[in-house]
Design an enzyme around this catalytic site. Structure first.
Site, PDB file in Angstrom:
ATOM      1  N   HIS A  50      15.689  59.771  40.169  1.00 57.77           N
ATOM      2  CA  HIS A  50      15.961  58.466  40.764  1.00 57.77           C
ATOM      3  C   HIS A  50      16.936  58.569  41.934  1.00 57.77           C
ATOM      4  O   HIS A  50      18.159  58.611  41.737  1.00 57.77           O
ATOM      5  CB  HIS A  50      16.537  57.545  39.673  1.00 57.77           C
ATOM      6  CG  HIS A  50      16.660  56.118  40.080  1.00 57.77           C
ATOM      7  ND1 HIS A  50      16.597  55.095  39.163  1.00 57.77           N
ATOM      8  CD2 HIS A  50      16.856  55.517  41.278  1.00 57.77           C
ATOM      9  CE1 HIS A  50      16.732  53.938  39.788  1.00 57.77           C
ATOM     10  NE2 HIS A  50      16.907  54.171  41.075  1.00 57.77           N
ATOM     11  N   HIS A  58      17.390  57.255  46.346  1.00 58.42           N
ATOM     12  CA  HIS A  58      16.893  56.447  47.470  1.00 58.42           C
ATOM     13  C   HIS A  58      17.219  57.210  48.747  1.00 58.42           C
ATOM     14  O   HIS A  58      18.395  57.313  49.114  1.00 58.42           O
ATOM     15  CB  HIS A  58      17.582  55.079  47.503  1.00 58.42           C
ATOM     16  CG  HIS A  58      17.321  54.249  46.290  1.00 58.42           C
ATOM     17  ND1 HIS A  58      16.322  53.311  46.220  1.00 58.42           N
ATOM     18  CD2 HIS A  58      17.924  54.229  45.072  1.00 58.42           C
ATOM     19  CE1 HIS A  58      16.309  52.736  45.022  1.00 58.42           C
ATOM     20  NE2 HIS A  58      17.288  53.279  44.297  1.00 58.42           N
ATOM     21  N   ARG A  95      15.843  56.428  51.702  1.00 58.96           N
ATOM     22  CA  ARG A  95      15.828  55.429  52.794  1.00 58.96           C
ATOM     23  C   ARG A  95      14.852  55.690  53.938  1.00 58.96           C
ATOM     24  O   ARG A  95      14.867  54.957  54.922  1.00 58.96           O
ATOM     25  CB  ARG A  95      17.229  55.265  53.385  1.00 58.96           C
ATOM     26  CG  ARG A  95      18.294  54.895  52.383  1.00 58.96           C
ATOM     27  CD  ARG A  95      18.133  53.497  51.852  1.00 58.96           C
ATOM     28  NE  ARG A  95      19.270  53.105  51.029  1.00 58.96           N
ATOM     29  CZ  ARG A  95      19.163  52.488  49.860  1.00 58.96           C
ATOM     30  NH1 ARG A  95      17.980  52.150  49.370  1.00 58.96           N
ATOM     31  NH2 ARG A  95      20.235  52.156  49.184  1.00 58.96           N
ATOM     32  N   ASP A 138      11.622  49.764  41.549  1.00 62.11           N
ATOM     33  CA  ASP A 138      13.082  49.835  41.449  1.00 62.11           C
ATOM     34  C   ASP A 138      13.797  49.123  42.604  1.00 62.11           C
ATOM     35  O   ASP A 138      13.418  49.249  43.762  1.00 62.11           O
ATOM     36  CB  ASP A 138      13.552  51.282  41.398  1.00 62.11           C
ATOM     37  CG  ASP A 138      15.060  51.364  41.337  1.00 62.11           C
ATOM     38  OD1 ASP A 138      15.632  50.890  40.352  1.00 62.11           O
ATOM     39  OD2 ASP A 138      15.671  51.851  42.311  1.00 62.11           O
ATOM     40  N   HIS A 144      18.170  53.518  34.907  1.00 64.11           N
ATOM     41  CA  HIS A 144      19.602  53.191  34.788  1.00 64.11           C
ATOM     42  C   HIS A 144      19.967  52.227  33.638  1.00 64.11           C
ATOM     43  O   HIS A 144      20.334  51.071  33.875  1.00 64.11           O
ATOM     44  CB  HIS A 144      20.175  52.661  36.098  1.00 64.11           C
ATOM     45  CG  HIS A 144      19.278  51.731  36.889  1.00 64.11           C
ATOM     46  ND1 HIS A 144      18.651  50.648  36.341  1.00 64.11           N
ATOM     47  CD2 HIS A 144      18.926  51.758  38.192  1.00 64.11           C
ATOM     48  CE1 HIS A 144      17.953  50.026  37.283  1.00 64.11           C
ATOM     49  NE2 HIS A 144      18.099  50.691  38.415  1.00 64.11           N
ATOM     50  N   ASN A 195      23.786  47.804  41.229  1.00 64.95           N
ATOM     51  CA  ASN A 195      22.839  47.143  40.324  1.00 64.95           C
ATOM     52  C   ASN A 195      22.173  48.181  39.447  1.00 64.95           C
ATOM     53  O   ASN A 195      21.592  49.118  39.991  1.00 64.95           O
ATOM     54  CB  ASN A 195      21.740  46.422  41.115  1.00 64.95           C
ATOM     55  CG  ASN A 195      22.222  45.169  41.783  1.00 64.95           C
ATOM     56  OD1 ASN A 195      23.378  44.787  41.643  1.00 64.95           O
ATOM     57  ND2 ASN A 195      21.340  44.527  42.512  1.00 64.95           N
ATOM     58  N   ASP A 239      20.554  57.604  40.802  1.00 66.85           N
ATOM     59  CA  ASP A 239      20.359  56.359  41.554  1.00 66.85           C
ATOM     60  C   ASP A 239      21.156  56.407  42.863  1.00 66.85           C
ATOM     61  O   ASP A 239      21.748  55.411  43.295  1.00 66.85           O
ATOM     62  CB  ASP A 239      20.746  55.127  40.725  1.00 66.85           C
ATOM     63  CG  ASP A 239      20.172  53.838  41.324  1.00 66.85           C
ATOM     64  OD1 ASP A 239      19.431  53.904  42.319  1.00 66.85           O
ATOM     65  OD2 ASP A 239      20.488  52.754  40.799  1.00 66.85           O
ATOM     66  N   GLY A 284      24.923  49.690  45.350  1.00 69.10           N
ATOM     67  CA  GLY A 284      24.457  51.068  45.394  1.00 69.10           C
ATOM     68  C   GLY A 284      25.581  52.040  45.672  1.00 69.10           C
ATOM     69  O   GLY A 284      26.568  51.694  46.321  1.00 69.10           O
TER      70      GLY A 284
END
Ligand code: DOR
Ligand code: ZN
Length: 444
Positions: A73, A75, A77, A167, A247, A293, A320, A339
């Protein structure tokens, strides 16, 4: 797909050449050994191996050798917010953090809801060669929660998408989630849920509890997570497919997972280093870097999460990793984007919480940070035993203290909640199919 074609067809050329790692203890056990990797595969492990023809020799400094870490998990971008992270900067952070494979979430711009976007992410990661970057496909088109994407097309594309998730948003509609689970079951791909009842979290920025009440912050109740987790467990039971809980943050979610596993329901779950260590008391600072989150919870939740990871009720650690620029973080708390960065600090935190306390050993770290994530995602080539004939996806960690300096992280942004923290373990080197993607000794 259970298709084991790996790596997927793409621009990747096979790793060639010889790399030797000296002075390491596999899983932190036994005497120090050397490892010889030829053309991406471990050829020999022994007290002494030939290094005469090696293109790279890694000094393991008596450290621990682990299978390359896998993060389910992150990100990265790209596409869309390359100002905050790119596949290149994110892969560099991953390599520095000891990861050889990451799954990058679909909430990009455009959303990763079609094969062509997934394929471009995969191809870019392979061309860079720093880490295997596996795109997660979205469950619904545009993350709108309304229409399912073509799981089959993405799973069969060159990117071989093996995980689907909206997600950042929850798949709220129970019928859509049911159909997603049924569809995924047929393809043997994973559906990963961001469990949040958005009706209960409207405007929420913090865990609903005494701290948020005192600070005047809108609260996010535990029920918002647990009600969705409970529903999805029932769907996994009735439609015989694998569901993964992203998460997990509450003691109640842990109870639900324990019950589900006792009943043999095929649910798995992840927990982040920040939810294992930090609590909502950090919000007293009103520092936007603590906004995330789902939100940081209370001591009792963090303790339940740690125990659940030890017990195997929670399967894996996932970061995350969620980069956001200063313009979205160094502002009023309730305006900050949620985040936190995580790739470069995850291993050190897990070592501190579980290994240095004597609660667990390095073999267990290999399980929760490499083997289980690879197993859950059906990811061949990663999370494999450290043995002759296995892929040279490896991480060397050493017990050496360091302090997190957010300005020195490889990510484009600096939103680490662990800035200034000191840890006793750091990543010395990471190898992807035998090729060093990070070596602290040669880093400039
Ligand atoms: O804190 C978070 N940040 N949680 C999410 O679910 C999404 C993520 C992001 O994309 O920034
Ligand atoms: Zn996320």
């Amino acid at each position: 797909m259970s298709d084991m074609n790996y790596p997927p067809t793409g621009p990747l050329s096979p790793a060639t050449g010889v790399t030797v790692i000296n002075d390491v203890r596999p899983y932190g056990e036994g005497d120090a050994v050397s490892v010889r990797i030829v053309d991406g595969v471990i050829e020999e492990i022994g007290p002494e191996v030939s290094a005469a023809d090696a293109g790279h020799v890694v000094d393991g400094r008596g450290g621990v050798l682990l299978p390359g870490l896998v993060d389910m998990h992150v990100h990265l971008r790209e596409p869309g917010r390359e100002d905050t992270e790119t596949i290149e900067t994110g892969s560099t952070a991953a390599a520095k953090g000891g990861f050889t494979a990451v799954f990058t979430m679909a909430n990009t711009m455009p959303v990763t809801d079609q094969p062509i976007i997934a394929e471009s992410v995969w191809a870019k990661g392979q061309a860079l060669g720093l880490c295997d970057v596996h795109p997660v496909g979205s469950i619904t088109k545009g993350l709108e929660g309304k229409t399912l994407t073509e799981f089959g097309m993405m799973a069969n594309s060159d990117a071989k998408v093996r995980m689907f998730s909206d997600d950042g948003k929850c798949v709220t509609d129970p019928l859509i989630m049911r159909r997603a689970i049924e569809y995924a079951g047929g393809l043997d791909v994973l559906v990963a849920q961001h469990a949040e009842d958005h009706r209960l979290t409207d405007g929420a920025v913090a865990h609903e509890g005494p701290t948020a009440a005192r600070l005047g912050l809108r609260g996010w109740p535990r029920t918002a997570e647990e009600s969705v987790v409970a529903r999805d467990i029932m769907l996994a039971r009735d439609y015989h497919a694998r569901v993964h809980v992203c998460h997990a943050t509450t003691a109640g979610t842990v109870d639900l997972l324990r019950l589900a596993k006792e009943q043999g329901i095929t649910v798995t779950a992840e927990v982040t280093p920040h939810h294992l260590t930090l609590t909502d008391e950090k919000l007293e600072t009103f520092d936007g870097n603590y906004r995330v989150n789902p939100p940081l919870r209370e001591d009792t939740d963090a303790a339940a999460l740690r125990q659940a990871l030890i017990d195997g009720v929670i399967d894996v650690v996932a970061t995350d990793h969620a980069p956001h620029g200063a313009e979205d973080k160094c502002i009023e708390f309730d305006q900050a984007k949620p985040g936190m960065l995580g790739l470069e600090t995850s291993l050190a935190i897990i070592a501190e919480l579980f290994v240095h306390t004597g609660l667990k050993d390095w073999r267990w770290v290999a399980q929760v940070m490499s083997e289980r994530p690879a197993e859950i995602t059906r990811l061949p080539g990663h999370g494999r035993p450290i043995a002759v004939g296995e892929p040279g996806n490896l991480t060397v960690v050493v017990d050496e203290s360091w302090t997190v300096d957010r300005t020195e992280l490889a990510s484009k942004t600096e939103n680490s909640p662990f800035d200034g923290e000191s840890y006793a373990t750091r990543v010395q080197a990471t190898l992807l199919r035998g090729v060093p993607t990070w070596d602290a000794d040669t880093a400039s």
